[in-house]
Scaffold this motif. Structure first.
Motif, PDB file in Angstrom:
ATOM      1  N   PRO A  91       0.934  -1.151  -0.059  1.00  0.00           N
ATOM      2  CA  PRO A  91       0.016   0.088   0.010  1.00  0.00           C
ATOM      3  C   PRO A  91       0.701   1.198   0.054  1.00  0.00           C
ATOM      4  O   PRO A  91       0.311   2.263  -0.790  1.00  0.00           O
ATOM      5  CB  PRO A  91      -0.706  -0.082   1.321  1.00  0.00           C
ATOM      6  CG  PRO A  91      -0.782  -1.645   1.442  1.00  0.00           C
ATOM      7  CD  PRO A  91       0.419  -2.257   1.055  1.00  0.00           C
ATOM      8  N   PHE A  92       1.926   1.296   0.823  1.00  0.00           N
ATOM      9  CA  PHE A  92       2.568   2.515   1.011  1.00  0.00           C
ATOM     10  C   PHE A  92       3.477   2.756  -0.587  1.00  0.00           C
ATOM     11  O   PHE A  92       4.098   3.817  -0.457  1.00  0.00           O
ATOM     12  CB  PHE A  92       3.638   2.595   2.107  1.00  0.00           C
ATOM     13  CG  PHE A  92       4.505   1.139   2.216  1.00  0.00           C
ATOM     14  CD1 PHE A  92       5.462   0.773   1.435  1.00  0.00           C
ATOM     15  CD2 PHE A  92       4.129   0.080   3.217  1.00  0.00           C
ATOM     16  CE1 PHE A  92       6.472  -0.091   1.688  1.00  0.00           C
ATOM     17  CE2 PHE A  92       4.910  -1.113   3.428  1.00  0.00           C
ATOM     18  CZ  PHE A  92       5.934  -1.083   2.596  1.00  0.00           C
ATOM     19  N   VAL A  96      -2.079   5.862  -4.377  1.00  0.00           N
ATOM     20  CA  VAL A  96      -3.621   5.493  -3.976  1.00  0.00           C
ATOM     21  C   VAL A  96      -3.696   6.089  -2.678  1.00  0.00           C
ATOM     22  O   VAL A  96      -2.856   5.697  -1.791  1.00  0.00           O
ATOM     23  CB  VAL A  96      -4.083   4.110  -4.420  1.00  0.00           C
ATOM     24  CG1 VAL A  96      -5.309   3.966  -3.702  1.00  0.00           C
ATOM     25  CG2 VAL A  96      -4.068   3.906  -6.004  1.00  0.00           C
ATOM     26  N   ASN A  97      -4.865   6.726  -2.364  1.00  0.00           N
ATOM     27  CA  ASN A  97      -5.209   6.949  -1.029  1.00  0.00           C
ATOM     28  C   ASN A  97      -6.419   6.665  -0.632  1.00  0.00           C
ATOM     29  O   ASN A  97      -7.399   6.784  -1.492  1.00  0.00           O
ATOM     30  CB  ASN A  97      -4.685   8.452  -0.635  1.00  0.00           C
ATOM     31  CG  ASN A  97      -3.355   8.831  -0.336  1.00  0.00           C
ATOM     32  OD1 ASN A  97      -2.890   9.629  -1.109  1.00  0.00           O
ATOM     33  ND2 ASN A  97      -2.804   7.774   0.340  1.00  0.00           N
ATOM     34  N   THR A  98      -6.917   6.321   0.737  1.00  0.00           N
ATOM     35  CA  THR A  98      -8.179   5.905   1.004  1.00  0.00           C
ATOM     36  C   THR A  98      -8.917   6.876   2.156  1.00  0.00           C
ATOM     37  O   THR A  98      -8.144   7.474   2.901  1.00  0.00           O
ATOM     38  CB  THR A  98      -8.026   4.676   1.487  1.00  0.00           C
ATOM     39  OG1 THR A  98      -7.310   3.701   0.511  1.00  0.00           O
ATOM     40  CG2 THR A  98      -9.424   3.809   1.726  1.00  0.00           C
ATOM     41  N   PHE A 100     -11.563   6.229   4.754  1.00  0.00           N
ATOM     42  CA  PHE A 100     -12.172   5.152   5.689  1.00  0.00           C
ATOM     43  C   PHE A 100     -13.538   5.329   5.986  1.00  0.00           C
ATOM     44  O   PHE A 100     -13.827   6.529   6.457  1.00  0.00           O
ATOM     45  CB  PHE A 100     -11.327   4.536   6.793  1.00  0.00           C
ATOM     46  CG  PHE A 100      -9.884   4.132   6.265  1.00  0.00           C
ATOM     47  CD1 PHE A 100      -9.671   2.832   6.134  1.00  0.00           C
ATOM     48  CD2 PHE A 100      -8.823   4.748   6.112  1.00  0.00           C
ATOM     49  CE1 PHE A 100      -8.583   2.258   5.428  1.00  0.00           C
ATOM     50  CE2 PHE A 100      -7.715   4.298   5.629  1.00  0.00           C
ATOM     51  CZ  PHE A 100      -7.433   3.163   5.333  1.00  0.00           C
ATOM     52  N   GLY A 118       0.992  11.676   5.787  1.00  0.00           N
ATOM     53  CA  GLY A 118       1.264  11.258   4.623  1.00  0.00           C
ATOM     54  C   GLY A 118       2.491  11.971   4.198  1.00  0.00           C
ATOM     55  O   GLY A 118       3.164  11.570   3.414  1.00  0.00           O
ATOM     56  N   ARG A 165      -6.874  14.291   4.698  1.00  0.00           N
ATOM     57  CA  ARG A 165      -5.726  13.776   4.852  1.00  0.00           C
ATOM     58  C   ARG A 165      -5.388  12.952   3.869  1.00  0.00           C
ATOM     59  O   ARG A 165      -4.163  12.596   3.420  1.00  0.00           O
ATOM     60  CB  ARG A 165      -5.917  12.578   6.154  1.00  0.00           C
ATOM     61  CG  ARG A 165      -4.704  11.784   6.541  1.00  0.00           C
ATOM     62  CD  ARG A 165      -5.005  11.009   7.789  1.00  0.00           C
ATOM     63  NE  ARG A 165      -5.807  10.102   7.581  1.00  0.00           N
ATOM     64  CZ  ARG A 165      -6.378   8.779   8.576  1.00  0.00           C
ATOM     65  NH1 ARG A 165      -5.408   9.020   9.707  1.00  0.00           N
ATOM     66  NH2 ARG A 165      -7.007   7.766   7.979  1.00  0.00           N
ATOM     67  N   ALA A 166      -6.381  12.533   3.047  1.00  0.00           N
ATOM     68  CA  ALA A 166      -6.049  11.531   1.783  1.00  0.00           C
ATOM     69  C   ALA A 166      -5.790  12.529   0.525  1.00  0.00           C
ATOM     70  O   ALA A 166      -4.881  12.372  -0.090  1.00  0.00           O
ATOM     71  CB  ALA A 166      -7.427  10.983   1.627  1.00  0.00           C
ATOM     72  N   ASN A 169      -2.127  14.501  -0.199  1.00  0.00           N
ATOM     73  CA  ASN A 169      -1.122  13.630  -0.906  1.00  0.00           C
ATOM     74  C   ASN A 169      -1.246  13.595  -2.455  1.00  0.00           C
ATOM     75  O   ASN A 169      -0.628  13.345  -3.097  1.00  0.00           O
ATOM     76  CB  ASN A 169      -1.296  12.231  -0.560  1.00  0.00           C
ATOM     77  CG  ASN A 169      -1.094  12.091   1.116  1.00  0.00           C
ATOM     78  OD1 ASN A 169      -0.055  12.326   1.896  1.00  0.00           O
ATOM     79  ND2 ASN A 169      -2.069  11.705   1.581  1.00  0.00           N
TER      80      ASN A 169
END
Lengths: 349, 302
Positions: A91-92, A96-98, A100, A118, A165-166, A169
């Motif tokens: 994932p890192f 792509v960012n998620t 939740f 991030g 937060r997503a 990035n």
């Protein structure tokens, strides 16, 4: 370290059909100890699109999202982002960012520290980091909350922090896992509009998971309808609503009555059926059948009628309670009524 | 119906008493807390007060009788004597060393139990951690004597694989090993509880944001496990600080702890005031430790 360089933010027309493919899933399959979660999924998402994966719980939509995020590894198939297969990438190392469903904000960090997490992991310089965090917080209207802890925020505010937060990035693809599921209806509707607005502003491709068909219809450029680990149909909101290709889609997206005529099954949307007193004449070209009124439910904006036809078929009709409309049909339960529809709107399924 | 209601309303004595408590919640709370509170004040606080007061008394060196005049002689003796300073320092240093060692050993173990092991393996590990607590402390310390002594199990095993013999029986090394072993479960348990409470998607969110394993451990896991770590350290630190049996059984000459001095003064020397004065030292150290721990949020976990 990062295999893919972040794509230039495209503010291209979102619905540009035939746009460049950003994400391509081919033959993706995932089972957990014999229980198949995703049977076989093929999917193409275009750059800049707001794409929604819609389906009931257990249909494989969330598993597909987790496979794209890298939280799970597929048993088979490829997941290409910008033409590079990343099915086996951590994932890192994915661009792509998620966001939740339950936010997953770090409770020991302030709002600003959460958003900066991030960037710090990617060793972005302190000054740039500060600017981007401030910009992201402004975008989600939380500029004044930078120093707060997540526990001091409301559910809606936490969701915005999760989003900031997503997107801070600037990922090539943003994954949203039922991000509005925990919010109450009014807030959810406001956030739907705001999410759509933010997506147009930043130009990031959104991949959205929801079980709420209304949410999917109102926000998406295209929708994939999942059922039992497979995709039943992919199309624009209008396509999947007006021209469903399978009975499941017809039932899951909106509600519908199924009528069997001349050996074929047709789907009738409730707003396309009229209920009239017996003896009244249907407009030219319309199809009319007699039945008995089984139920009438007043819903404020609409009135819902349930009519049983002679052959036992149940027809649901919804009519707006507009000024001067035929909505207030003064019939009691059990009385005969006439149901009328345009045969062109009866979609074969 | 009304007659049934009448019966209920009049009721018997227990029913009327319950009604009284319902109407006066403070009375219920008071009667619930009175016995433990009385016990706490009488046995615990009163004893502590007597300890503090006695620390300022002295003993007549000739008659051995208590002299209840106020004096600071005991504290002066403790602070000026090199021996007593060295013993206090040794005790605190050993407590600190044992705490650090237990933390280092317990962290990966508790992490494995809480986040990696399946349900069955987890139960088995729980049993392994807690089982030693069912046997006597003394039995376990004596077992270590047999392991560490010159012709014990350790040297026998070293000889078997051709390694040089070690001579750590009856030394500070032996005390360090035994203390670390004995208090390890008290570190693992609170650490396990803290690690187990971290939501699984924090790991996913951290990775999703670009953090590798070490950053996730340093920035997410460690800060969230810190309260558990501190709770565990309170056990390991205070239990080592107050111990006086292990130094006698596995420590060599010159490994007296504060507790040994207190024991000797109560028993052989019959100088209870001096013992009381020296016993306030670990109390003071623990008070400071707990204040610092509270600052770090250790009690949010309990």
């Amino acid at each position: 370290m990062n295999a893919m360089s972040p794509p230039a933010p495209t503010l291209a027309t979102k619905t540009a059909s035939g746009g460049e493919i950003l994400l391509r899933l081919s033959g993706v399959r995932k089972a957990y100890r014999g229980a198949v979660a995703v049977e076989s999924v093929d999917l193409e998402i275009r750059r800049g699109e707001f794409f929604t994966m819609l389906g009931p719980s257990g249909s494989g939509k969330t598993t597909t999202l987790r496979l794209i995020a890298g939280f799970e590894q597929p048993d088979a198939g490829t997941i290409e982002l910008d033409g590079v297969d990343m099915a086996r990438t951590a994932p890192f190392d994915r661009n792509v960012n998620t966001v939740f469903q339950d936010y997953a904000l770090f409770p020991h960090m302030s709002v600003a520290e959460n958003v900066a997490y991030g960037l710090k992991a990617k060793r972005v310089a302190a000054a740039e980091c500060r600017d981007r965090v401030a910009e992201a917080l402004r975008m989600v209207q939380l500029a004044d909350f930078a120093g707060r802890l997540p526990a001091q925020l409301s559910g809606g505010q936490r969701q915005r922090v999760g989003l900031a937060r997503a997107i801070v990035n600037r990922p090539g693809l943003l994954l949203l896992d039922e991000p509005l599921g925990a919010l109450d209806l009014k807030l959810r509707q406001d956030m739907q509009l705001e999410l759509k607005h933010i997506q147009e502003q930043v130009g990031i491709t959104f991949l959205y998971v929801t079980h709420d068909q209304e949410e999917a219809l109102s926000m998406s450029d295209r929708i994939a309808i999942f059922n039992r680990g497979e995709i039943e149909q992919i199309g624009t909101p209008e396509e999947v609503y007006e021209r469903p290709t399978t009975p499941f889609v017809a039932n899951f997206v909106g509600s519908s009555s199924i009528v069997k005529r001349r050996g074929r099954r047709f789907m009738l949307r409730p707003e396309k059926v009229q209920v009239l007193p017996v003896g009244e004449r249907a407009a030219f070209g319309f199809h009319g059948e007699e039945g008995r009124l089984e139920d009438r439910v007043y819903l404020g904006m609409f009135t819902k009628y349930v009519v049983r036809l002679g052959d036992g078929t149940k027809i649901v009709a919804v009519q707006p309670n507009a000024e001067g409309a035929t909505g207030q049909l003064e019939k009691q339960r059990g009385e005969p009524v006439l149901v009328v529809w345009n045969p062109e709107t009866a979609w074969p399924v | 119906m009304s007659s049934a209601h009448e019966t209920l309303r009049r009721g018997g004595v227990p029913r009327r008493f319950s009604g009284l408590l319902w109407r006066n919640p403070r009375l219920g709370l008071g009667s619930l807390l009175a016995p433990p509170l009385a016990w706490f004040i009488l046995i615990y606080l009163a004893a502590l007060v007597v300890l503090f007061v006695a620390a300022f008394w002295s003993v007549d060196p000739f008659t051995g009788e208590l002299d209840r005049t106020w004096t600071l002689d005991n504290f002066r003796a403790i602070l000026t004597s090199d021996t007593y300073r060295a013993i206090a320092l040794r005790t605190v240093a050993m407590a600190a060393a044992v705490t650090v060692t237990d933390a280092v050993l317990a962290f990966p173990f508790a992490y494995y139990m809480a986040r990696v092991a399946g349900p069955k393996l987890r139960v088995a590990l729980f049993a392994l951690v807690l089982l030693p607590l069912w046997s006597s402390y003394l039995a376990r310390v004596y077992a270590w004597r047999l392991i560490l002594s010159h012709d014990g199990v350790l040297n026998w095993a070293l000889k078997l694989v051709g390694l040089p013999q070690v001579d750590i029986g009856y030394s500070r090394w032996a005390m360090w090993i035994v203390f670390t072993y004995i208090w390890l479960p008290f570190m693992i348990m609170p650490l396990y509880a803290a690690l187990e409470r971290i939501p699984g998607n924090f790991f996913e969110a951290s990775g999703d944001l670009g953090a590798r394993g070490w950053r996730t451990t340093a920035k997410i896991v460690f800060p969230l496990a810190l309260p558990g770590l501190i709770a565990g350290s309170i056990f390991t630190f205070s239990l080592t600080l107050g111990d006086y049996i292990t130094p006698v059984l596995v420590g060599g000459p010159g490994s007296d702890f504060i507790g040994n001095v207190v024991y000797a003064n109560v028993g052989i020397a019959n100088n209870v005031p001096f013992a009381a004065a020296y016993a306030t030292l670990p109390l003071l150290v623990m008070a400071i430790y707990l204040l610092v721990a509270r600052r770090l949020g250790a009690f949010d976990m309990m």
